[in-house]
Structures are given as structure tokens and as C-alpha cells.
Design a protein around this motif. Structure first.
Motif, mmCIF file in Angstrom:
data_model
loop_
_atom_site.group_PDB
_atom_site.id
_atom_site.type_symbol
_atom_site.label_atom_id
_atom_site.label_comp_id
_atom_site.label_asym_id
_atom_site.label_seq_id
_atom_site.Cartn_x
_atom_site.Cartn_y
_atom_site.Cartn_z
ATOM 1 N N GLY A 1 0.807 -1.201 0.000
ATOM 2 C CA GLY A 1 0.000 0.000 0.000
ATOM 3 C C GLY A 1 0.846 1.259 0.000
ATOM 4 O O GLY A 1 0.339 2.358 0.074
ATOM 5 N N LYS B 1 2.950 4.262 -1.389
ATOM 6 C CA LYS B 1 2.856 5.015 -2.639
ATOM 7 C C LYS B 1 4.220 5.498 -3.075
ATOM 8 O O LYS B 1 4.943 6.001 -2.260
ATOM 9 C CB LYS B 1 1.941 6.213 -2.461
ATOM 10 N N GLN C 1 -5.226 3.550 -6.670
ATOM 11 C CA GLN C 1 -6.293 2.725 -6.110
ATOM 12 C C GLN C 1 -6.604 1.544 -7.020
ATOM 13 O O GLN C 1 -6.875 0.441 -6.544
ATOM 14 C CB GLN C 1 -7.539 3.577 -5.914
ATOM 15 N N ILE D 1 -6.408 5.093 3.348
ATOM 16 C CA ILE D 1 -5.266 5.769 2.725
ATOM 17 C C ILE D 1 -5.725 7.042 2.024
ATOM 18 O O ILE D 1 -5.116 8.107 2.161
ATOM 19 C CB ILE D 1 -4.586 4.825 1.706
ATOM 20 N N GLY E 1 -4.720 10.910 2.983
ATOM 21 C CA GLY E 1 -4.078 11.744 1.973
ATOM 22 C C GLY E 1 -4.890 12.991 1.655
ATOM 23 O O GLY E 1 -4.347 14.094 1.608
ATOM 24 N N SER F 1 -9.223 7.653 11.007
ATOM 25 C CA SER F 1 -8.605 6.343 10.783
ATOM 26 C C SER F 1 -9.177 5.310 11.740
ATOM 27 O O SER F 1 -9.448 4.174 11.349
ATOM 28 C CB SER F 1 -7.089 6.427 10.961
#
Lengths: 302, 311
Positions: free
Chosen positions: A300, A302, B190, B238, B242, B296
């Protein structure tokens, strides 16, 4: 694209519309074919939307300023010219920015490979007091937004007298939490027996780490290396703040400063500059995309 | 500073005394830990402390000689109209951007996963391209594409007889434009994760569904989506983390304008840092941190309960 000859075969992976009862088969089959065509049209349209802007950027960087400004905008350059690139590398100092970006990204990547794999080894194959606390610390910091450390880091760098140095660009990022996490996860899959038997044979931990564990970690190291390099090649906000003179600018910083305000340069130069920023990573990405995709899919990151 | 410490003296490894084991372990862990504490964990703590002080840029050389102001910075946040505006913009960005990106990423993954085999790599690379490119370069191109009179988007709209507005110049359209651009930029990432998730779904589930006469939509609804829930939630976490920090897009595209319509919390922090209000900027960054942690936790709760459900 599927050929007409394959239409009788049931669709391969995960068909949206699949053969139902035998009586309705011909209808279904035609509908499948329509669905496949629609799907391909959509996917190609999506691909154009994703890649189109970059293609236009690349083509237009070879146009003259007047041609870029044409209304309506055109795709293919009427007259190919390298003038933009010549000016970029001649009058402007893009060679220096390129060198800075490459240096910073390379050093940060090397640091992460060394430090994260060493700490990964300690966290998985060695027992020592404070191990759990250390892992907790690493895991807990993954969620910290970059803005939280921004101000204290700046104060720290200023007090160390490191503002506008390569050290300021590199030091804060040598040991990333995500990298440590990735290496730890991967090293768990390396059997302990392998390490144990090497110990029985009298190998030192350093030797086991370098000769046995690291070679087995090649996929993880590849993924971590590529991802770190890309992230720091593109890194922008921190260098914008700590690099204060042109000789320390990285490519994104220079491009950002030249693209607005009083420093604004001609559009053709900006496009050529963008190509210089983007092209190396695109090449790296295309060549190494297997490692890349694997690394992302498993971590996961990036 | 490589891990040289655990050298020749530790030949007998685990059988050695405790102290030696500790020395070897920390020998490997120390370089990372030292850098990590100085440049990450330390600043996280320092930021918290700073948020209770009136530290300004003039105090940089002497950061310990500042006044403690308690929670005043935090109280000030809620009286700061710009902060409230930035918080609302950030919330909109997350609430619209996360679902939009996830739907687009999942759609791309489903498209690539269904039958397309030979050209899959080309598509995957293409869709991923915006993820690996510098936001600054992306901004250069997009600002040109979105230009009101001469941009490519405008000429595409003219083809179907529409007249495009001034996307980035209107305060009601600038933020939506940035949201679409962010979705464009992040959907490839994604997509890759969704593809991995899709490929992990056992084929026999689909075969069973087909035997039961399930339509394509029903297979998606009752096989794909439930199996994909952990992936969906991971991607959701995620993306939320972000997008809550979105900043680079407005910085390079709109400078927060017009009329602060694209000012985000991170951007506001950056501006306050630029004005020299370090204590205030730290307080704001901690509020953002808390928001990220809370959201989260929310996602992880969902993740756990969904795993229980699917078992």
C-alpha cells in the motif's frame, strides 16, 4: 482486443454477463459482444484521459511559443523545434536542478535501503530490550501528517545552520517509517531456521544480514527503492522552503517558481521543463513497473 | 553510520549473554532509530509543545525563551474565519474526493480485470502514469488545458456545442475542478490495489453464483463487493489520510484562490508558517493530526466489523 473467432468461448476471467439457460444463449452472446465493445471503448477513452495531457505536453514542448498559443489548441507540432530545450539547458540552469534532484533522490533512497533493512532485521530476527516499543513508535508515526513535523524540522535545520544545504534536503528523510514497516513485513516471510543455522555455523549477525537475508529481500528492496526514489524526485514542499538559492533548487522547485509570478517564463519552456521532470520517472516506471506494482499491491506504499 | 557495531565479537549470537544480545540488536536498530527520533518522533513532540507557546519566526534561534500561552492557539483557531473556511473546504474535498476517486479506481480495476488480457499492462501503466508524475508538472499542463478560451478542455466542449466556464477562476468551480483533478491523479494507485484485491477473490464463488443464475450485477453486488470489503476500507483509509492533507494541488493550481475557495487546512498552516506564526501553525497541524487519527480509527472499526461479518 478479442477476435470474432473467440466469441463462442465463454468469457475468460470474470464475465459481467455470463451464459444463463441454454435457451437464451444466442441473445446473451450478442449482448456479451456489445458489452465487450462498450467496455473497450470506455477503457480506451479512460486511457486517453489519463495519458492525453502528458502526450500533449510532450508534443507541445517541441512547438514554438506562437504555435503553443494557437486558438484552438493543436496536437501535432507544425514545425518541430528544440529551441525550448536549448534555452532550458543553456540560459536557465536546468542541468544544476536536474543534478540536485538526482543527488537528493539517490541519497535518500540509499539511506532508506540501508537503515530500513537494518532495522527490519533487528525487529524480526534479533531479540533485544525495547524492540516492541521501537516497532510501536514506527507504526504510530505512519499516520502523522507531514505538516505536523514541518515547523519543528525547519527550526531544527535553522539551528543546525543547515538551511540551504544538501544536508537539509536529505537528512530528514533518510529513515522513513513506511520503509521500516515494509522491510519488517517482508523479513517475517524469511524463515528463522535459515538465520539460526547460519548462527550455529558461527556466522556473525552482520554477515548473516548481508549474505543471507538481504539477497532474499531483493523484491522488497526493489519496491522500496523505486518508491522512495520517485517520492523524493517529485518532492516539492520541503525543498521549496529550505532551498533558498538557485544552486540548491530541485527540478520541481525550479519549475514551480518559474511557473507563476514575476519569475514566470515562457510557456514552451515550462512544458519542456515539465517533460524533463516527468520523463525520467516515466521511463523508470515503465522499465520497472512489475516490481512497482507488486510493491504497491503488497504494502500500500505510494 | 552503517551497522558495524555487531561485528566479530558476537560470533556466538543468541547463546551469548543478555548484554551482548542487546548490543547486537541496537547495533542494527540504532542508525534508523537515531535518525527517526531526531527528524520525526522528536519534531512530532516538539510540535505539540510549540502549539502551547507563542513561538514566532523571530524566536527561531532561541526556541526555549518563549511564553507559554496554554490553549490560546487552539481557541484562536475557532475565531479564525480563514481556518473555518479552510476546514470546510478540506471537508468537502474529502467527502467528495474520496468516494469519487474510489468509484473511478474500482471501475478501472473492474474494467481491466474482465477479459482484457493482452493489453492489460499498457492500460495499467497508462492509468498509473499520473500517480508517478510531479504535481508541479501536472499543474503546468492542467492550467493550460483548463484555460477558458484556448484550453483543450474548452475545444473538446466546443465539439459538442458547449461553452466552458473559467474553471479555476470562479470561486464556485475551482474546488470541484481540483477534486476532479485529484481523482484523475490518484485513481491509478487505487486501481492497482483494487486489482490485487479482485484477483484474490476465488473463482469458485463466481461459478457458484452463476449456477444459481445470478446476473452480472448480482455477482458484483453479492460476490465482488463483500469479498472486496477489506480492500475497499484499506483504500478508504489511505485516501482519507491523503485527502485530509490536500495542499499541493491548490498551491500549484490556484494559490488557494479565488476568494480562498480552494484554501485547505494544510495550506493555511503553510501560510501561517510563512507569516512566522509558528506556535499557531503547530496548533493547527495538531488539530489536523487529531482529525486524521479519529477518522482512521473510524475506518479501522469499520474494517474490523466487516471482517467479522464476512466470516
Amino acid at each position: 482486443m478479442t477476435t470474432p473467432a473467440t466469441k463462442a468461448r465463454p468469457p475468460v476471467a470474470k464475465p459481467p454477463g455470463s451464459p444463463g439457460g441454454p435457451a437464451r444463449r444466442p441473445v446473451r452472446r450478442r449482448r456479451d459482444r456489445v458489452a465487450t465493445v462498450v467496455l473497450h471503448v470506455l477503457l480506451v477513452a479512460g486511457l486517453l484521459a489519463m495519458v492525453g495531457p502528458f502526450l500533449w505536453m510532450l508534443l507541445s514542448s517541441f512547438k514554438s511559443e506562437a504555435e503553443i498559443r494557437l486558438v484552438p489548441a493543436t496536437w501535432w507540432p507544425e514545425q518541430f523545434t528544440l529551441a525550448n530545450y536549448r534555452e532550458l539547458f543553456g540560459r536557465l540552469d536546468f542541468p544544476t536542478y536536474f543534478f540536485n534532484s538526482a543527488l537528493v533522490a539517490t541519497l535518500v533512497t540509499l539511506g532508506n535501503l540501508v537503515f530500513c533493512s537494518a532495522v527490519g532485521y533487528a525487529l524480526t530476527k534479533l531479540r533485544f530490550p525495547g524492540r516492541r516499543a521501537l516497532f510501536g513508535l514506527v507504526l504510530g508515526s505512519v499516520m502523522v501528517p507531514s505538516m505536523v513535523t514541518f515547523v519543528p524540522l525547519f527550526v531544527l535545520i535553522a539551528n543546525l545552520g543547515l538551511t540551504n544545504t544538501y544536508a537539509a534536503l536529505v537528512l530528514p528523510f533518510l529513515a522513513g517509517a513506511l520503509g521500516a514497516f515494509l522491510m519488517r513485513q517482508f523479513m517475517f516471510s524469511i524463515p528463522d531456521e535459515l538465520v539460526e543455522s547460519a548462527r550455529v555455523d558461527g556466522a556473525s549477525e552482520l554477515r548473516i544480514f548481508v549474505r543471507i537475508v538481504l539477497p532474499l529481500c531483493r523484491p522488497a528492496l526493489a519496491a522500496l527503492g523505486i518508491l522512495t526514489f520517485l517520492a523524493h524526485w517529485n518532492s516539492f514542499i520541503w525543498p521549496l522552503v529550505v532551498a533558498t538559492t538557485e544552486d540548491k533548487y530541485t527540478l520541481p522547485v525550479a519549475l514551480a517558481l518559474y511557473s507563476v509570478g514575476q519569475n514566470q517564463i515562457k510557456f514552451g519552456l515550462l512544458l519542456a521543463g515539465s517533460v524533463v521532470v516527468v520523463l525520467p520517472v516515466v521511463i523508470v516506471f515503465i522499465v520497472l513497473q512489475r516490481h512497482f506494482v507488486r510493491g504497491i499491491a503488497t504494502t500500500g506504499l505510494k | 553510520m552503517t551497522a558495524v557495531a555487531p561485528g566479530a565479537r558476537t560470533r556466538r549470537g543468541r547463546s551469548g549473554p543478555r548484554l551482548r544480545r542487546a548490543a547486537v540488536g541496537w547495533g542494527f536498530a540504532l542508525p534508523f532509530t537515531a535518525l527517526f527520533v531526531v527528524f520525526l518522533a522528536g519534531p512530532v513532540l516538539a510540535s505539540l509543545l510549540m502549539s502551547f507557546t507563542d513561538l514566532r519566526s523571530a524566536d527561531v534561534r532561541n526556541p526555549f525563551a518563549v511564553n507559554i500561552v496554554g490553549l490560546r492557539n487552539y481557541v484562536r483557531l475557532f475565531e479564525d474565519e480563514l481556518f473555518v473556511k479552510a476546514a470546510v473546504n478540506t471537508a468537502i474535498f474529502v467527502l467528495l474526493g474520496v468516494p469519487l476517486t474510489m468509484v473511478a479506481g474500482l471501475a478501472a480495476a473492474l474494467g481491466l480485470n474482465s477479459g482484457l488480457t493482452r493489453l492489460r499492462t499498457v492500460f495499467r501503466v497508462g492509468y498509473y502514469l499520473p500517480v508517478v508524475t510531479s504535481i508541479v508538472a501536472v499543474a503546468v499542463v492542467w492550467r493550460f488545458l483548463l484555460q477558458p478560451d484556448s484550453g483543450l478542455v474548452e475545444s473538446l466542449l466546443r465539439l459538442v456545442g458547449l461553452d466552458g466556464p473559467n474553471w479555476l477562476g470562479r470561486s464556485d468551480l475551482a474546488l470541484p475542478s481540483l477534486i476532479v483533478m485529484a481523482a484523475w491523479r490518484n485513481l491509478g494507485y487505487q486501481m492497482v490495489i483494487f486489482l490485487a484485491g479482485l484477483q484474490a477473490i476465488p473463482q469458485h464463488l463466481y461459478e457458484a453464483a452463476r449456477l444459481d443464475g445470478a446476473s452480472g450485477w448480482q455477482q458484483f453486488r453479492y460476490v465482488t463487493l463483500p469479498s472486496l470489503r477489506p480492500t475497499l476500507l484499506f483504500v478508504g483509509v489511505i485516501a482519507t489520510i491523503g485527502y485530509l492533507q490536500f495542499f499541493e494541488e491548490p498551491l500549484v493550481m490556484t494559490r488557494g484562490g479565488p476568494l480562498n475557495s480552494t484554501l485547505s487546512v494544510s495550506y493555511h498552516i503553510y501560510n501561517q508558517f510563512g507569516f512566522g506564526n509558528y506556535g499557531y501553525a503547530s496548533a493547527m497541524s495538531y488539530l489536523l493530526f487529531v482529525a486524521i487519527v479519529l477518522l482512521s480509527i473510524l475506518w479501522f472499526r469499520l474494517l474490523r466489523s466487516s471482517e467479522e461479518v464476512s466470516r
